[in-house]
Enzyme design. Structure first.
Site, PDB file in Angstrom:
ATOM      1  N   CYS A 199       1.185  -1.071  -0.227  1.00 54.41           N
ATOM      2  CA  CYS A 199       0.300   0.180   0.396  1.00 54.41           C
ATOM      3  C   CYS A 199       0.607   1.119   0.236  1.00 54.41           C
ATOM      4  O   CYS A 199       2.116   1.104  -0.385  1.00 54.41           O
ATOM      5  CB  CYS A 199      -0.929  -0.159   0.864  1.00 54.41           C
ATOM      6  SG  CYS A 199      -0.275  -0.116   2.792  1.00 54.41           S
ATOM      7  N   THR A 200       0.639   2.083   0.252  1.00 54.98           N
ATOM      8  CA  THR A 200       1.042   3.305   0.305  1.00 54.98           C
ATOM      9  C   THR A 200       2.235   3.469   1.273  1.00 54.98           C
ATOM     10  O   THR A 200       3.279   3.664   0.963  1.00 54.98           O
ATOM     11  CB  THR A 200       0.038   4.631   0.171  1.00 54.98           C
ATOM     12  OG1 THR A 200      -1.246   4.579   0.097  1.00 54.98           O
ATOM     13  CG2 THR A 200       0.874   6.243   0.096  1.00 54.98           C
TER      14      THR A 200
END
Ligand code: ZN
Ligand code: ZN
Length: 343
Positions: A199-200
């Site tokens: 994810c980020t």
């Protein structure tokens, strides 16, 4: 230059030199047991305000999630402050590649039920039983393995502008939705497949990996520090870059360019473009991709309806909004039938 955990005095000096008088943009999170989030929140606010920190910080019983910027010359004091809090000592700081004086305009520290709205009932599984963390190098090797399934744990509007090659990118509006979709797709392979997720900044995978282990997946991995840290390591260690496009970020920059590939298109005319914007009509505020040309002809709006509305006098706009002030919840983020080129 390594910019997390083990940041040496020398490396910090180099970082500050590079930044000059500028502001650094960084993020971090930590799951921890916080007995009195309100008190902790006030403590942070007083100190960080002094250090001219700007950003959006969430504090909850389960921990802290912070995205912020600060003057480069306050970094030492900031780091020292974090190290003085036992669960934040040596916390990994994800430092942005691009620094921007205006990434945040205010300091907001909010107490929330959770540090990420993940829609999970944490009582039903052990959130500490997380997957194996891998760095960029190990991640690259892992995703070459034909037995690996690589999953993007972010939402559709994030993966739309950039993702890892060959990643599964669920077309979802929430994190909770993607958990079910992935589980359904892989339900017959829980034992033998390697489930690798990213994810980020890593925070969503932290929970997702524990959730999947609880659901019976045997080989669960997560990209340490997410795309932000991956991009740094790739650059600093000269590794092969397997990410294409832009990394969506939640400050006003909207995205951090990782490669020059533009993989998305303007939602209004279909031309290659990966710049997100919010509709100029406050009552709409739809997040969508708009090219410069369309921004001009549409007055930064998502539709002709919104374009009409912003031309009205302010009082009339307000009157129209009455009763429909939740319209940005009706539109799902980044989706609207008005956008012809949204996939
Ligand atoms: Zn366009
Ligand atoms: Zn609009």
């Amino acid at each position: 230059m390594q910019l997390y955990n083990t940041l040496s005095a020398k490396e910090r000096a180099a970082l500050l030199e590079e930044a000059g008088q500028d502001r650094l943009t960084l993020s971090f999170y930590q799951y921890a047991k916080i007995g009195n989030p309100e008190l902790f929140r006030n403590h942070l606010f007083i100190k960080w305000n002094e250090l001219q920190v700007l950003g959006r910080i969430y504090v909850a019983n389960e921990g802290i999630n912070a995205q912020l910027s600060l003057p480069a010359n306050q970094f030492e004091a900031f780091k020292e402050f974090l190290d003085g809090i036992y669960f934040l000592e040596d916390v990994r700081l994800n430092i942005a590649i691009e620094h921007d004086l205006k990434s945040f305009l205010k300091l907001k520290v909010k107490v929330r039920n959770k540090i990420v709205a993940d829609g999970l009932n944490d009582e039903t599984f052990d959130v500490r039983n997380k997957g194996i963390h891998v760095d960029a190098e190990a991640f690259n090797a892992l995703i070459e393995d034909p037995n690996t399934v690589l999953v993007d744990m972010r939402n559709h509007y994030e993966s739309e502008i950039g993702h890892f090659k060959n990643a599964v990118t669920p077309d979802v509006d929430t994190f909770r939705d993607s958990l079910d979709i992935i589980e359904e797709q892989l339900k017959d392979h829980k034992e033998e497949k390697k489930l690798v997720m990213y994810c980020t900044g890593g925070i969503r995978c932290e929970k997702a990996s524990a959730y999947y282990k609880h659901k019976g997946f045997k080989n669960v991995f997560q990209l340490e520090g997410g795309i932000i840290e991956y991009a740094r390591q790739v650059e600093n260690k000269g590794l092969d870059n397997k990410f294409i496009g832009k990394n969506f970020v939640f400050d006003h920059r909207r995205g951090e360019r990782i490669t020059d590939d533009v993989i998305a298109q303007c939602h209004q005319c279909g031309t290659a473009c990966d710049n997100h914007t919010n509709c100029e009509n406050e009552a709409c505020h739809l997040l969508f991709i708009q090219c410069e040309e369309c921004a001009k002809t549409m007055d930064n709006c998502c539709s002709t309806e919104c374009q009409e509305i912003i031309k009205l006098p302010f009082e009339e706009q307000k009157a129209l909004r009455a009763g429909t002030h939740n319209s940005n919840k009706i539109f799902k983020k980044g989706r609207s039938e008005k956008l012809k080129f949204k996939k």
